[in-house]
Write a protein that holds these residues in place. Sequence first.
Motif, mmCIF file in Angstrom:
data_model
loop_
_atom_site.group_PDB
_atom_site.id
_atom_site.type_symbol
_atom_site.label_atom_id
_atom_site.label_comp_id
_atom_site.label_asym_id
_atom_site.label_seq_id
_atom_site.Cartn_x
_atom_site.Cartn_y
_atom_site.Cartn_z
ATOM 1 N N PHE A 200 0.680 -1.259 -0.073
ATOM 2 C CA PHE A 200 -0.104 0.115 -0.027
ATOM 3 C C PHE A 200 0.818 1.221 -0.116
ATOM 4 O O PHE A 200 0.578 2.181 -0.877
ATOM 5 N N TYR A 201 2.102 1.282 1.026
ATOM 6 C CA TYR A 201 2.832 2.405 1.013
ATOM 7 C C TYR A 201 3.468 2.781 -0.204
ATOM 8 O O TYR A 201 3.815 3.974 -0.563
ATOM 9 N N GLU A 202 4.048 1.695 -0.798
ATOM 10 C CA GLU A 202 4.714 1.755 -2.232
ATOM 11 C C GLU A 202 3.744 2.579 -3.055
ATOM 12 O O GLU A 202 4.159 3.428 -3.911
ATOM 13 N N PHE A 203 2.504 2.010 -3.288
ATOM 14 C CA PHE A 203 1.603 2.775 -4.219
ATOM 15 C C PHE A 203 1.287 4.382 -3.849
ATOM 16 O O PHE A 203 1.458 5.117 -4.872
ATOM 17 N N LEU A 204 1.106 4.382 -2.609
ATOM 18 C CA LEU A 204 0.887 5.740 -2.449
ATOM 19 C C LEU A 204 2.071 6.907 -2.139
ATOM 20 O O LEU A 204 1.855 7.883 -2.346
ATOM 21 N N PHE A 205 3.199 6.404 -1.887
ATOM 22 C CA PHE A 205 4.373 7.218 -1.646
ATOM 23 C C PHE A 205 5.353 7.034 -2.682
ATOM 24 O O PHE A 205 6.397 7.582 -2.627
ATOM 25 N N GLY A 206 5.350 6.058 -3.388
ATOM 26 C CA GLY A 206 6.169 5.600 -4.309
ATOM 27 C C GLY A 206 6.713 6.778 -5.427
ATOM 28 O O GLY A 206 5.450 7.279 -5.908
ATOM 29 N N LEU A 207 7.850 6.824 -5.809
ATOM 30 C CA LEU A 207 7.973 7.854 -6.880
ATOM 31 C C LEU A 207 8.254 7.399 -8.414
ATOM 32 O O LEU A 207 8.393 8.144 -9.349
ATOM 33 N N GLN A 208 8.445 5.943 -8.469
ATOM 34 C CA GLN A 208 8.569 5.513 -9.780
ATOM 35 C C GLN A 208 7.174 4.690 -10.184
ATOM 36 O O GLN A 208 6.526 4.019 -9.398
ATOM 37 N N TRP A 209 6.786 4.969 -11.630
ATOM 38 C CA TRP A 209 5.611 4.392 -12.065
ATOM 39 C C TRP A 209 5.995 3.734 -13.509
ATOM 40 O O TRP A 209 6.343 4.543 -14.521
ATOM 41 N N SER A 210 6.111 2.467 -13.506
ATOM 42 C CA SER A 210 6.441 1.661 -14.831
ATOM 43 C C SER A 210 5.617 0.513 -14.723
ATOM 44 O O SER A 210 6.268 -0.374 -14.137
ATOM 45 N N PRO A 211 4.409 0.508 -15.034
ATOM 46 C CA PRO A 211 3.484 -0.700 -14.721
ATOM 47 C C PRO A 211 3.872 -1.959 -15.605
ATOM 48 O O PRO A 211 3.221 -2.891 -15.504
ATOM 49 N N GLN A 212 4.632 -1.606 -16.753
ATOM 50 C CA GLN A 212 5.004 -2.836 -17.505
ATOM 51 C C GLN A 212 5.411 -3.994 -16.788
ATOM 52 O O GLN A 212 6.651 -3.855 -15.947
ATOM 53 N N ILE A 213 4.934 -5.165 -16.848
ATOM 54 C CA ILE A 213 5.359 -6.519 -16.355
ATOM 55 C C ILE A 213 5.802 -7.465 -17.517
ATOM 56 O O ILE A 213 5.365 -7.434 -18.379
ATOM 57 N N ALA A 214 7.261 -7.607 -17.353
ATOM 58 C CA ALA A 214 7.787 -8.581 -18.091
ATOM 59 C C ALA A 214 6.968 -9.820 -18.247
ATOM 60 O O ALA A 214 6.398 -10.422 -17.496
ATOM 61 N N LEU A 215 6.959 -10.379 -19.481
ATOM 62 C CA LEU A 215 6.177 -11.766 -19.574
ATOM 63 C C LEU A 215 6.828 -12.762 -19.113
ATOM 64 O O LEU A 215 6.239 -13.717 -18.660
ATOM 65 N N ARG A 216 8.330 -12.973 -19.064
ATOM 66 C CA ARG A 216 8.986 -13.826 -18.466
ATOM 67 C C ARG A 216 9.505 -13.660 -17.159
ATOM 68 O O ARG A 216 10.105 -12.270 -17.291
ATOM 69 N N ALA A 217 9.653 -14.430 -16.032
ATOM 70 C CA ALA A 217 10.229 -13.861 -15.198
ATOM 71 C C ALA A 217 11.599 -13.590 -15.285
ATOM 72 O O ALA A 217 12.243 -12.870 -14.462
ATOM 73 N N ASP A 218 12.424 -14.167 -16.022
ATOM 74 C CA ASP A 218 13.802 -13.978 -16.384
ATOM 75 C C ASP A 218 14.158 -12.615 -17.248
ATOM 76 O O ASP A 218 15.357 -12.377 -17.447
ATOM 77 N N GLN A 219 13.019 -12.055 -17.587
ATOM 78 C CA GLN A 219 13.526 -10.712 -18.205
ATOM 79 C C GLN A 219 13.904 -9.654 -17.538
ATOM 80 O O GLN A 219 13.693 -9.629 -16.110
#
Lengths: 460, 274, 601
Positions: A200-219
């Motif tokens: 929760f706190y990361e969402f409300l107070f985080g300064l970085q927004w890049s919602p892209q999630i890699a398709l594979r875990a090793d990316q």
Amino acid sequence: MNLAILLAAVLLLALYSYALGRGRALGQTTGHPSELHSRPGYYGTYTALWSVIPALLVIAIWLMAEGVIVEGLVVASLPQAQQDLPNAQLGLLLNDIRNVASGAFSAEQAEPFVRAAAERYNGLRLTSFIGMAAIAVLLAVIGLYWARRAIDPGLRARNAVERIVMVFLVAASTIAIFTTVGIVLSLLFEAWRFFSQVPFYEFLFGLQWSPQIALRADQVGSSGAFGAVPIFAGTLLISFIAMVVAVPVGLMSAIYMAEYATPKFRSFVKPLLEVLAGIPTVVYGFFAALTVAPQIRGFGESFGLDVASESALAAGLVMGIMIIPFVSSLSDDVISAVPRSLREGSYGMGATKSETIVRVILPAALPGIVGSILLAVSRAIGETMIVVMAAGLAANLTANPFQAVTTVTVQIVTLLVGDQEFDSPKTLAAFALGLVLFFITLCLNVIALHVVRKYREQYD
Amino acid sequence: MSMTEDSQTPEASTPVETLTTETTPKMIGRDVSVFYADKQALFDVDIDIVEKEVTALIGPSGCGKSTFLRCMNRMNDVIEGCSVTGTISMDDGDIYDPKVDVVQLRARVGMVFQKPNPFPKSIYENVAYGPRIHGLAANKAEMDAIVESSLRRASLWEEVKDRLEQPGTGLSGGQQQRLCIARAIAVEPEVILMDEPCSALDPIATARIEELIHELRENFTIVIVTHSMQQAARVSQKTAFFHLGNLVEYGETEVLFTNPSDERTQGYITGRFG
Amino acid sequence: MTDATVPNDPAAPVRDAEGIAAAVQKSLKKRYARETRFKLYGVAAIGFALAVLVLLFFTIISNGYTAFVQTKVQLPIDLAQSEIDPDGSGDPEVIGKANYRSLVFNAMRGEFPSVSGRTNRRALTGLLSSGADFELREAVLADPSLIGGVRQVWLTMSDDADVFIKGRSTDVDLADGRGRVSLFDESGVVTVTSGEDDFAQALTDVKDALAEQAVRAENEAARRQGSIALFTAALNENPSEEKAAELREDLERTRAEIIDFEARAADLRDRAAAAGGEEAMDSSMPSYFAVVNGGVVKATSVSANSLTGEVILPLDSLDPAAAGDWRVLSLETPEESRRVKDNQAVWLWTLQQEGKVETKFNTTFFTAGDSREPEQAGIWGAAVGSFWTLLVTLLLSFPIGVMAAVYLEEFAPKNRWTDLVEVNINNLAAVPSIVFGLLGLAMFLNVFGLPRSAPLVGGMVLTLMTLPTIIIASRAALKSVPPSIREAALGMGASRLQAMTHHVLPLALPGMLTGTIIGMAQALGETAPLLMIGMVAFIVDIPGGMTDPATVLPVQIFLWADAPERAFVERTSAAIMVLLGFLILMNLTAVLLRKKFETRW
């Protein structure tokens, strides 16, 4: 299609019941309808309602439950290997099955177990439909029979019908509540799933927004960043620019309309301002992207400024223009509500019009004006199309109006348009943003509506 | 409220004039007619308002008395479609002359309204409003002095001196009306118009206002519209009776009430209509 | 007048009549100036709002009006029996399978037999819409009597050709030659020499372009100066031997480049400044052509009185041409920054001169669904989608809205619950529309499993959104019916519901309808919530019902506004004009309805 036939059948039955009920009621008199407690039509309606409502209720509930049950049965019949698939893939598989079943995909190309499942799916649905139709028609007939038996001249058919109508009226009026509850529940539920993956706190107070999630875990950078501060800042920046445009212009035009304009001028200009309010936001978005943004860019460059082509200024400016009529009509109402006696008191002292406005009317109207500005802010924050078309996508944390910023609504749209996976935080983040948006606008609205109402009561 | 309470203010020390001296007209109306759009509301009114006297305008509702009052500081200018013909002069100048400035005129002819209408500001700011817009006080001390003297002359000072910063709308009805009077006299007008100033007040508050009118007469010319004949008889020296837009009779109050020359006046004051 | 002034007290206010009159007089000028200024602010504010309105409409209309016509080309097409229906069966199946593509392409090539080479021929047929062969096929299927002969058929041209013909890609200028020209052909490169300085303008353009190039070269050089400073600084920080060598190398290379760029800049500047002379042209400069002896020569270099270049359309002869018999054609936008290349432009221009290219009313725009190709895209699909969506909205929101209003206004007891309902309605009216989209996505699609992109779901979402508007308007309408009417009906022995349905409702109906129309207009213009429930998909087919995938007009506008093709700009604007047309119509209806039934009780 089948459903349409079933509904038509139920409705026909209702018509028949109406005639039957009415006829039976009349038949029990000696020819004078006044011997009945209610007008004959009420007996007809009474019978019809008894036959149609249970049937329709069954159909509605059945249709809602059918999908889940049939799918559950189909999944249970799949080979064990498929049943053990993770949820997302199982969903895709079910989609395939549905498509094959409806004939959208060719059955020949499908794997055998999919084909089998599709056949089973179709079979189940057919059975289900027949069951539903049978029960619905049966209920309708039973209702008809029961109501017909109940009819006699002493039956208070009108009261019974009116009670049912009243139930409908109450139900209609509660839809607003259900809508609000639905909004809150769906936002809370999805947002809760999001916060179980992202703190929760990361969402409300985080300064970085890049919602892209890699398709594979090793990316590289496989986990996105969900700090929403840049988005909130962007939203505030654009809304602020919009208010800087809308408040002075809207307020001054409202003052002019209420205090200076002749009735003729008013009747001419007011509809024109309302046109400004009636233009769809997508048109404003197009206008911002096509005309205003390049103009501002060119203008800025002629001064040697580096202006982004999706600058916050362009989006904010156009949004402000959109809000002008909103501020102006609300303020116009508020200013007109200031009692005449205050104006006369001031004129009687020898004050000029502008002195009266600035020193008496505006202070008197202040709460109302503040309320309408709050409503306008809430509108600016929630506005979507203009920013989707004219503001940026990248979350920059900046207060420079010449740079591109992004907003809550832009992010919601970008995250949800296109492919959605309902267990990826990327998609769920949109609901968390939606929750914030709803919460903030709700607070603004409640405060604003309260202030405005109190203000009106003061002068009523 | 007695005069002695205000004895420290300079105006209380001015000697009281005897009542019926030879009168000089402060304002003179000749052939005054008023039209609202096409409807004529006032017909050829001729009247002389005498300086430092109270003139009461009486008559049944809709008789044009308020309309005439509002002509005297051109408050009718605010109303759409209203036109005034004839002349109203003040100290030998026609107030409807295009060269006359309404703002200036209204600074000289103040007005108190039917319903108390204090601005939604503090008591102090209410009284300071006029001097402020007209630029009559050079500094805070001057303004304080104006506010105090105006409130004293409106016999409100003692009641509000400790809460000058509280909103004027928080006062009682009678106090509010006295505040409005204080607001009006703060710019030292020569004439004060009062449009049924007591109609929204209870008898006690009314009595205080009447007393106040009596005191103010020493310094101001007052024209008061009233519904109540008793009030007219109590506060005024001259009375004008209006009926259906006509000035029927005008004269010394005592004469008009005891020995009216017109039978309509007779009918009205004896309560046969109105 | 009271004498309040105590002469010795400096704080004493101005207390005599003359003093006050003077003070008021003194303040007047300033106060009236302030008054005028204040009034001016008001006028300026209204003026600003109206100016924006005018600008907006001007932008939309000036961009959009050309979309109502479409560029078409008239081609003689050989619809030989043997090609289309060799057996003369008349069977639509057979006719439909003929190779219309090659028929169309051959006809187009027939217009310019001189065009050779794969690339050029492709460029030529590329001027036709990719749907031209379908168009021909439809025409033949509709009228099989066309088969067996050469027919003149109007076919749709590509969006690029369309944009060019409508003058939105470049300004086309045509000037009569003032001097007598002689022609000289040297292995395909033709030189046109005029007796007058007919090409002076071309030369000026070239020199302007050269000057610009010079500036660019100088900027490049300056940028490299910066790099040098960086390299030098790095060298001074005692890097490792290897690194230092690398840096020195970089330094060396960059220095050479700077010298290079500076030399080029100087050369370009000299050439730009020099008077007269001959200069080569490239695709970053406006294009010039000599139209002479039935052919066209494209300039690759010019001087004030001569033009040298490649032949685009062959000349009939190399005979000299008299003044006025030849012309200079120019395209202002450089070739590299427009989609129609020089040769295509010349072909189009030639066809236009021959009257074979015309703009005709764009029926496609009003009858087709969406398409990736602008010339084949239309708004009909979106309009039908809007129709279905609004139908659902109307069917749901009007009865529910009216019932809710009737209950709240006439029957509801005054208690906490109804207060809550009321607060809720007022709040919902101000909730951002996108939130309703989120609700639709989470509830209607994910929980109830309703189909994506369907007008049914769109209509349901818009219903929730417009309900507050309708309820509030309907309540106002009910409120305006005087209680005396209810009392009269109740006094006659009617039940409350009867009094309502028989007397109050009919009187309140016009007001309710007005509110509903305004709500519908809102719904028609709404975009954001529909994006959430998938009505933003690319849908070619016209939706046939409430559950077919569909899009709506505003979403179509949104999609087109995002498309990169220039031709979509005018279509977007035109779609906006259509949408605004509908909205104005609806609002006018509402206003008229209100005027007609407005009753003062």
